[in-house]
Design an enzyme around this catalytic site. Sequence first.
Site, PDB file in Angstrom:
ATOM      1  N   TYR A   1      59.344   8.707  60.650  1.00  0.00           N
ATOM      2  CA  TYR A   1      58.474   9.849  60.913  1.00  0.00           C
ATOM      3  C   TYR A   1      59.329  11.054  61.321  1.00  0.00           C
ATOM      4  CZ  TYR A   1      54.809   6.329  60.578  1.00  0.00           C
ATOM      5  OH  TYR A   1      53.996   5.321  60.121  1.00  0.00           O
TER       6      TYR A   1
ATOM      7  N   ARG B   1      50.533  -8.111  65.345  1.00  0.00           N
ATOM      8  CA  ARG B   1      49.589  -8.852  64.498  1.00  0.00           C
ATOM      9  C   ARG B   1      48.869  -9.992  65.204  1.00  0.00           C
ATOM     10  NH1 ARG B   1      53.864  -7.992  60.140  1.00  0.00           N
ATOM     11  NH2 ARG B   1      53.056  -6.212  58.987  1.00  0.00           N
TER      12      ARG B   1
END
Length: 774
Positions: free
Chosen positions: A582, A724
């Site tokens: 990013y 997750r």
Amino acid sequence: MRIVCIGGGPAGLYFALLMKRRHPEHQITVVERNRPYDTFGWGIVFSDQTMEAMRVWDPETATEIEDAFNHWDDIELVFKGRRQRTTGHGFVGIGRKRMLNILQDRCKALGVELVFEHEARSDEEFPSADLIIAADGVNSVIRNRYPEVFEPDLQVRPNRYIWLGTDKAFEAFTFDFRRTEHGWFQAHIYKFDETTSTFIVETTEEAFEAHGLGDMDQDQSIGFCQDLFAETLDGHALMSNARHMRGSAWLNFQRLVCARWSHFNGRSHVVLMGDSAHTAHFAIGSGTKLAIDDAIELTRQFEIFGHDADQIPAVLKAYEAERRIGVIRIQNAARNAMEWFEVVGHRYADQFEPEQFMYSMLTRSQRISHENLRLRDPVWLENYERWFAARAGMDPGPSKPPPPMFTPYQVRGLTLPNRIVVSPMAMYSATDGVADDFHLVHIGARAMGGAGLIFPEMTCVSPDARITPGCLGLWNEDQTAAFRRMVDFVHDKTSAKIGIQLGHAGRKGATRVAWEGMDEPLDDGGWPLISASPIPYLPQSQTPGEMTRADMDRVTADFVAATRRAAEAGFDILELHAAHGYLLSSFLSPLTNQRTDEYGGDHANRARYPLEVLRAIREVWPDERPISVRLSAHDWAEGGNTAEDAEVFSRMFKDAGADLIDCSSGQVVTEAQPVYGRMYQTPFSDRIRNEVEVDTIAVGAISEADHANSIIAAGRADLCAVARPFLADPAFVLHEAAKIGYGGLEWPKQYLSARQQYETNLERAAAEAAGAKP
């Protein structure tokens, strides 16, 4: 078949006797350069698993070896004036000479031809052989004749070691660490017969050179080691049986991996075995284990395919496919242990207290976990957990202490009830950046599920900072109010704390939501992108504009404004996203920053703008609330940042006001090739925490309590971020606590009726599994 084994070490001898035992009609010769019953080295170590396999494949040899074995359960650490001992580890050792003599005698009894004092220089010396076993060691002459076939990757490691012996019989596998004015030395010590112990001394290249050990002869080197470890030797002498070696007898370990293990030379099939195919560092004592396991597996494949020469290609293919998996597993563990000893002085020994140093040493290979230690020595581990809890400010009293992941963590004015973090995970479900009921339920469920700290997904500081149109934002009052509702719920209904991760997508912005095409650019409704340099993320992605000074000022102001809003909303901690390619990450990586001004080039220039942003938000973020920085600690791509660069940047972020470094990796460029595995990013956290001396968050394939407890207890991180597993199970922490039998974690009062049933079901399943075992 006509079989020739070149090299009379454990691999060649054991394969020869196994094959001769099963098919006496084979003509098998072992060619060894040394004299009969003559070998060098001291003791070797076996695993119980390998010993059990030997009992199956040749009980006669196994019985004789077991009669000569020395067995011990204890590991003792001598460190900083303390002696600590733990039990239940189950090692067996035997003298290398005794081991080879047993194998030689067994070969002779079975009719294997033994040829001594002959140094084979080529596989072509044996043109009538159907199969040639190249078991001639790490410097294999046979392997080196075909580098383009075997593609050996031989890496010389930095540490120096000398393999010695002593007539003092040590009753425990002993590690002795001694600090000198030039650095640390460590001794690996274990008994292999009734009167003799192996005594390996290891140190760094820097300490080796500073002490002038390279200029010493063997006697002088032995004298140096004897003086250094005099307390442990207790008047006993050190001895060498490597007089055949020139110089001081100090060596560098050579780590070997081969791309292929077999070759047809036009007449004979040649296959690598033992150290000629792979090496494993002595820190976990697996070289002989690998050699024996190779011999067993190759024999097993002949049993499957048949003992005819025309089956050799199929046998060798299956042998390599089967063994490569097991070898990689052992080599990875050995590499972890080896690297621990290579950096042990400045990374651990200088700053760790003896209790944590011992835990770190015991778990250095990552094969031994927290719960595995409990199985081995529950008393020792409980005492360690009690020590760790006290260091975290707890007083468990006479009751059972909490596992490390359930101890509190404090930084600045923030105290977390435990050390499990819900990592920011993109949901792509916001409307105009506003968190709605989905986000409230998503975050609230995980806060009630027992985590100590919750992060919503990366929150963007402006509309053009978004990854997708569905990303959360914090640039207006509606967004602030929605976040305040979320924060208030977490604070009012749970014991968890909640943080916010602020970021800017940079060149990875204006893309579709994940389920419509990950990283794919929007067909319409996009916005202009900016980055450190005008390099698109994907070939079809929009080319970003190179940030100007005006762009930098505007984006910094956006970060500052979002930080003020985050403080107003009541977030407990702020994380600055400088990872994953990013905007801020694009400045840090040389793969995405090709600027020629003061914002490109060396580390200081590449970090200049991210540090400007960090300093600006630190000024407006409340002083009692901490800031973390998420960092890609490795680009996993050629020419990109590595762990060394991450260490440099972490020091800079620490100096600029960061309280923690969140150690992620990758996602900077599409050509990245991460090496995945359980806890695969934890070594970056370990390095940064203990080299830079800044608190860290470990993240990446941490999927159970055992992982988190091992990481935190060993000082590899202060917090563990889980992603997750929380998507699959919002109550992940509550459930993991129940699985390891920890009852000290508070459940929401509304869910208490389910707790007893859940724990009972776990106990019943465990009892049934135990009853099903033979």
